[in-house]
Design an enzyme around this catalytic site. Structure first.
Site, PDB file in Angstrom:
ATOM      1  N   ASN A 155       4.399 -10.493   6.765  1.00  8.21           N
ATOM      2  CA  ASN A 155       5.372  -9.667   7.444  1.00  8.21           C
ATOM      3  C   ASN A 155       6.245 -10.960   8.093  1.00  8.21           C
ATOM      4  O   ASN A 155       7.204 -10.597   8.935  1.00  8.21           O
ATOM      5  CB  ASN A 155       4.832  -8.926   8.642  1.00  8.21           C
ATOM      6  N   MET A 204      17.833  -2.888   3.529  1.00 11.34           N
ATOM      7  CA  MET A 204      18.117  -3.841   4.538  1.00 11.34           C
ATOM      8  C   MET A 204      18.841  -5.369   4.147  1.00 11.34           C
ATOM      9  O   MET A 204      18.699  -5.408   2.639  1.00 11.34           O
ATOM     10  CB  MET A 204      17.014  -4.185   5.447  1.00 11.34           C
ATOM     11  N   SER A 250       0.740  -1.276  -0.139  1.00 11.28           N
ATOM     12  CA  SER A 250       0.075  -0.012   0.037  1.00 11.28           C
ATOM     13  C   SER A 250       0.862   1.258  -0.143  1.00 11.28           C
ATOM     14  O   SER A 250       0.371   2.134  -0.426  1.00 11.28           O
ATOM     15  CB  SER A 250      -0.990  -0.015   1.114  1.00 11.28           C
ATOM     16  N   ASP A 256       9.024  -5.996   8.162  1.00 13.96           N
ATOM     17  CA  ASP A 256       8.179  -4.611   7.981  1.00 13.96           C
ATOM     18  C   ASP A 256       7.906  -4.284   9.388  1.00 13.96           C
ATOM     19  O   ASP A 256       6.855  -4.853  10.102  1.00 13.96           O
ATOM     20  CB  ASP A 256       6.914  -5.110   7.162  1.00 13.96           C
ATOM     21  N   ASP A 272       0.951  -4.921  12.810  1.00 12.10           N
ATOM     22  CA  ASP A 272       0.498  -5.235  11.617  1.00 12.10           C
ATOM     23  C   ASP A 272       0.587  -6.788  11.551  1.00 12.10           C
ATOM     24  O   ASP A 272       1.747  -7.507  11.539  1.00 12.10           O
ATOM     25  CB  ASP A 272       1.444  -4.827  10.556  1.00 12.10           C
ATOM     26  N   LYS A 325      13.341  -1.214   0.113  1.00 10.60           N
ATOM     27  CA  LYS A 325      11.761  -0.960  -0.179  1.00 10.60           C
ATOM     28  C   LYS A 325      11.700   0.569  -0.422  1.00 10.60           C
ATOM     29  O   LYS A 325      12.313   1.404   0.183  1.00 10.60           O
ATOM     30  CB  LYS A 325      11.060  -0.877   1.298  1.00 10.60           C
TER      31      LYS A 325
END
Length: 454
Positions: free
Chosen positions: A294, A246, A141, A308, A289, A159
């Protein structure tokens, strides 16, 4: 460096994003037209359709989904918070819309991605990599993830945030709720004000990749001596507010592990619940989350890879202590102590009626069933989710109680619910009571548990 076919460009400035919102009126008009046509069709066939049934048709759902998809992060965050507050009282169709939004995120076109990389790292950004794969390995998202080899040959996960997200968060959130209100997909009784502010705050935090890097490193420090978990290593030199770099960690998607032996699945879920208890009561830092993506699982080492940390939240003493009191009381089904703990957390409004108060305590008691069970709780055969849903719907729809607890509580419940769902999917059997015993308040321990806790 490999590239991929250009997709639809992500609207990156306020005007281009607002131009999408100009279509909201046409979407509502289309929904109304579809409702009228479907209603006339059903009446001609002798039926008396309900407005809700006319609204929630495949055509209307598709129209709303297509519009919300352009706003990505805002749509997802508002939907998550609404679903946490209203629970299963929300239409199933809205849940389906949100699931579709999560799974159908489209990547940035290669040229737009290259522009973002150059803006963040400079025109000579490629010097930092042996290779960089322009095709994302994940798109969500707020950003998308790319695989790369660093200049030292190390495997990296990069990311990259979609452009324009930060500047348009507030207006995007407001407009998502406007669309959902106009199309009637959320109950009128839900108080949006606090939810909207929390959605905006949480999105701003998630859009700050330097903050996420800090949270990643905090978890790495907390878990450095625990061999059950693996936290990626942050690469600070290649991390900016819009790019998080990362180490790339290998593993299997955690929800795909139903073929593992029973004891391996049980241990996996046991370790996730143990981690949750440490997050709430020891670290007071919770990755809230529950998205299955994840987590990864390394079948050769048995380690859980944690990914995440954008939705990580600090939990203040009063909430951490409140939940410690709540779970300790729930273990012994002490309703009076549970009520006091829920009051400390902020579950009750000033105008709550006695029967509503009792219903809230009862709902929490139901949700704590795995904790109260003395032995290995079988998540795979339990109907717990159904009973929680029925009790939640009765509380909101029949008894009319829509009070919004603190956002920290909502996010924590979402995390616990995600673990319940994963445990059920993997048919895990876990002694939650035993896992929580080290965190029990001494006054709640019986003689046997005092001995077990040392």
């Amino acid at each position: 460096m490999a590239e991929f076919d250009d997709g639809k460009k992500i609207p990156s400035n306020r005007l281009s994003r607002l131009s999408r919102l100009g279509m909201f009126g046409s979407v509502v008009t289309k929904v109304a037209t579809n409702m009228a046509a479907e209603g006339a069709k059903q009446m001609l066939s002798g039926k008396r359709p309900k407005a809700k049934d006319l609204l929630l048709t495949p055509k209307n759902i598709s129209s709303v989904t297509d519009q919300l998809a352009q706003l990505r992060g805002a749509a997802m965050k508002v939907g998550q918070l609404l679903s946490m507050d209203a629970g299963d009282a929300l239409p199933k169709e809205l849940t389906d819309i949100l699931a579709k939004l999560r799974s159908n995120a489209s990547p940035m076109p290669a040229k737009q991605l290259a522009d973002v990389l150059a803006q963040e790292w400079g025109a000579d950004w490629q010097q930092h990599f042996v290779s960089f794969n322009f095709k994302p390995i994940a798109a969500a998202s707020i950003g998308q993830v790319h695989f790369a080899y660093g200049d030292d040959g190390a495997e990296l996960a990069v990311k990259v945030q979609y452009p324009g997200i930060k500047k348009s968060i507030s207006s995007d959130v407001d407009n998502v709720v406007t669309l959902l209100r106009l199309t009637g997909l959320v109950p009128k009784e839900v108080d949006y004000k606090e939810l909207l502010e929390e959605a905006k705050k949480q999105l701003h935090d998630e859009a700050n990749y330097c903050l996420e890097s800090d949270m990643l490193q905090a978890f790495a420090t907390h878990l450095k001596n625990d061999e059950r978990y693996l936290v990626p290593r942050a690469v600070e030199a290649l991390t900016t507010p819009s790019i998080l770099t990362m180490s790339y960690e290998h593993g299997e998607p955690i929800e795909s592990l139903s073929g593992l032996p029973q004891d391996a699945r049980d241990t996996l879920i046991e370790n996730l619940f143990h981690l949750l208890f440490r997050e709430v009561f020891e670290f007071q830092l919770v990755q809230t989350d529950p998205n299955f993506a994840n987590y990864l699982y390394q079948t050769d080492t048995g380690k859980i890879v944690l990914l995440d940390f954008g939705a990580t939240r600090q939990y203040p003493d009063n909430l951490s202590e409140g939940y410690q009191k709540l779970l300790s009381a729930a273990m012994e089904d002490d309703r009076e102590a549970m009520s006091e703990a829920l009051k400390q957390i902020g579950f009750f409004s000033k105008t709550i009626l006695p029967e509503q108060h009792a219903a809230v305590v009862n709902l929490v008691a139901i949700a704590c069933e795995p904790l109260k069970y003395n032995g290995d709780y079988d998540f795979g055969t339990s109907d717990l989710a159904v009973r929680i849903r029925e009790s939640g719907m009765a509380l909101s729809m029949e008894q009319g109680y829509w009070h919004t607890p603190p956002a920290d509580a909502l996010f924590l419940h979402r995390k616990i619910g995600g673990l319940y769902l994963l445990a059920a999917r993997l048919n895990a059997r876990v002694n939650i009571r035993h896992l929580f015993t080290p965190f029990l308040l001494p006054v709640a321990l019986n003689a046997d548990e005092q001995k077990a806790a040392g």
